[in-house]
Design a protein around this motif. Structure first.
Motif, short mmCIF file in Angstrom:
data_model
loop_
_atom_site.label_atom_id
_atom_site.label_comp_id
_atom_site.label_asym_id
_atom_site.label_seq_id
_atom_site.Cartn_x
_atom_site.Cartn_y
_atom_site.Cartn_z
N THR A 88 0.82 -1.22 0.00
CA THR A 88 0.00 0.00 0.00
C THR A 88 0.85 1.27 0.00
OG1 THR A 88 -0.14 -0.12 2.42
CG2 THR A 88 -1.93 -1.12 1.15
N SER A 89 2.01 1.28 0.66
CA SER A 89 2.78 2.51 0.76
C SER A 89 3.69 2.74 -0.43
CB SER A 89 3.62 2.49 2.06
OG SER A 89 4.51 1.39 2.05
N ASN A 90 4.28 1.72 -0.97
CA ASN A 90 5.19 1.89 -2.10
C ASN A 90 5.18 0.65 -2.97
OD1 ASN A 90 6.45 0.76 0.31
ND2 ASN A 90 8.30 0.58 -0.93
N PRO A 91 4.09 0.43 -3.71
CA PRO A 91 4.01 -0.78 -4.54
C PRO A 91 5.10 -0.80 -5.60
CG PRO A 91 2.27 0.77 -5.10
CD PRO A 91 2.91 1.29 -3.85
N ILE A 92 5.67 -1.98 -5.81
CA ILE A 92 6.68 -2.19 -6.84
C ILE A 92 6.04 -3.06 -7.91
CG2 ILE A 92 8.94 -3.16 -7.37
CD1 ILE A 92 9.88 -2.30 -4.66
N VAL A 93 5.80 -2.47 -9.06
CA VAL A 93 5.02 -3.15 -10.09
C VAL A 93 5.87 -4.00 -11.03
CG1 VAL A 93 3.17 -1.45 -10.00
CG2 VAL A 93 5.09 -1.10 -11.58
N ASN A 94 7.17 -3.71 -11.09
CA ASN A 94 8.07 -4.52 -11.91
C ASN A 94 9.50 -4.29 -11.46
OD1 ASN A 94 9.00 -2.11 -13.26
ND2 ASN A 94 7.15 -2.21 -14.52
N SER A 95 10.45 -4.88 -12.17
CA SER A 95 11.84 -4.82 -11.75
C SER A 95 12.49 -3.47 -11.98
CB SER A 95 12.66 -5.90 -12.46
OG SER A 95 12.62 -5.71 -13.86
N ALA A 96 11.79 -2.53 -12.66
CA ALA A 96 12.35 -1.20 -12.89
C ALA A 96 12.35 -0.36 -11.62
CB ALA A 96 11.58 -0.49 -14.00
N GLY A 97 11.52 -0.72 -10.65
CA GLY A 97 11.51 0.02 -9.41
C GLY A 97 10.12 0.39 -8.96
N PRO A 98 10.01 1.22 -7.89
CA PRO A 98 8.70 1.61 -7.38
C PRO A 98 7.99 2.56 -8.33
CG PRO A 98 10.44 2.74 -6.18
CD PRO A 98 11.12 1.77 -7.10
N MET A 99 6.71 2.74 -8.08
CA MET A 99 5.92 3.65 -8.90
C MET A 99 6.42 5.08 -8.71
SD MET A 99 2.09 2.12 -8.31
CE MET A 99 1.35 3.21 -9.54
N PRO A 100 6.20 5.96 -9.70
CA PRO A 100 6.65 7.36 -9.56
C PRO A 100 6.09 8.01 -8.31
CG PRO A 100 5.93 6.91 -11.81
CD PRO A 100 5.56 5.70 -10.98
N ASN A 101 6.94 8.80 -7.65
CA ASN A 101 6.56 9.53 -6.44
C ASN A 101 6.18 8.62 -5.29
OD1 ASN A 101 6.84 11.99 -7.90
ND2 ASN A 101 4.77 11.72 -8.71
N ALA A 102 6.63 7.38 -5.35
CA ALA A 102 6.32 6.47 -4.25
C ALA A 102 7.10 6.88 -3.01
CB ALA A 102 6.68 5.03 -4.64
N ALA A 103 6.51 6.63 -1.87
CA ALA A 103 7.17 6.92 -0.60
C ALA A 103 7.12 5.68 0.26
CB ALA A 103 6.47 8.09 0.11
N GLY A 104 8.09 5.58 1.14
CA GLY A 104 8.12 4.42 2.02
C GLY A 104 9.50 3.80 2.05
N PRO A 105 9.67 2.75 2.84
CA PRO A 105 11.00 2.17 3.02
C PRO A 105 11.60 1.58 1.77
CG PRO A 105 9.31 0.76 3.99
CD PRO A 105 8.65 2.05 3.63
#
Length: 244
Positions: A88-105
């Motif tokens: 919920t805080s910083n979903p990672i949708v693929n191996s490129a990394g987190p979604m834009p403007n994601a926040a969290g650990p």
């Protein structure tokens, strides 16, 4: 993605069990224990630089493909662990990394624009860092760490990339069970109030060599508790031969 065919969950003795035929996880009835080859500790043939690309391959497969497979999602739901795209805080949708403007650990917080995904020496993109250990641990303690499910979660390279970690986590589970009572073991493996362990199942398909290896390592741990290390370390291997 193809679906699991013939998946069924039953609770005959208090533990979920399933039988499945075909689908993305072939051979799920047998465990890979004893087949992973080399462990991490005490194995001179383990080459970390040879292992790491295989581990990254497992990360890419898990993030780009497995987490969107119906079978993987069903197992994850049963053992109550969220997949990276479900965070919920910083979903990672693929191996490129987190979604834009994601926040969290798990998000990147560099104050300058980041370039595209870095590439390894072999020219392959380096996947976003998502630890696979929590998933291995949850599969082990729920008895779901068969070679078919490991393949379905982590891909063709799982034996080379995750075999050593899988072997260690199976041993750690034996150690945890030996160290304390059931409630403490469950508490140790609970990840959060929302991802608590729904059930614990005894280690599945344990092999004699695996048990004997755990016994030897446990003896080494007991020796360390008594500071029997370095020049005071007992010759446990020699003692075992004498006893035989």
């Amino acid at each position: 993605m193809s679906n699991w065919h013939g998946f069924s969950a039953q609770f005959p003795t208090g533990y979920p069990s399933f039988s499945q035929r075909g689908g993305p996880f072939p051979g799920a009835a047998s465990s890979s224990s004893g087949e992973s080859g080399s462990g991490i500790a005490g194995q001179p043939q383990f080459d970390i630089f040879d292992w790491h690309p295989a581990y990254q391959s497992c990360q890419r497969f898990f993030l780009d493909h497995a987490q969107y497979d119906n079978g993987v999602q069903a197992v994850a739901a049963l053992i109550n662990i969220s997949l990276p795209f479900q965070w919920t805080s910083n979903p990672i949708v693929n191996s490129a990394g987190p979604m834009p403007n994601a926040a969290g650990p798990g998000a990147y917080s560099h104050p300058w624009p980041r370039p595209g995904p870095a590439s390894s020496a072999r020219g392959q993109p380096i996947p976003a860092w998502v630890s696979l250990v929590p998933y291995i641990r949850r599969l082990v303690i729920t008895g779901m760490d068969s070679k078919g499910i490991m393949h379905g979660f982590f891909g063709e390279d799982w034996r080379k990339g995750l075999g050593p970690l899988h072997e260690c986590e199976r041993r750690n589970y034996l150690f945890a069970a030996k160290s304390t009572e059931w409630a403490e073991v469950k508490h140790h493996y609970d990840m959060s109030p929302h991802e608590s362990v729904p059930f614990l199942k005894p280690l599945q398909d344990a092999q004699l060599a695996e048990i004997e290896g755990a016994e030897q390592t446990w003896s080494q741990w007991l020796a360390m508790q008594d500071w029997m290390v370095g020049p005071r370390a007992p010759n446990l291997e020699g003692e075992a031969k004498d006893d035989a």
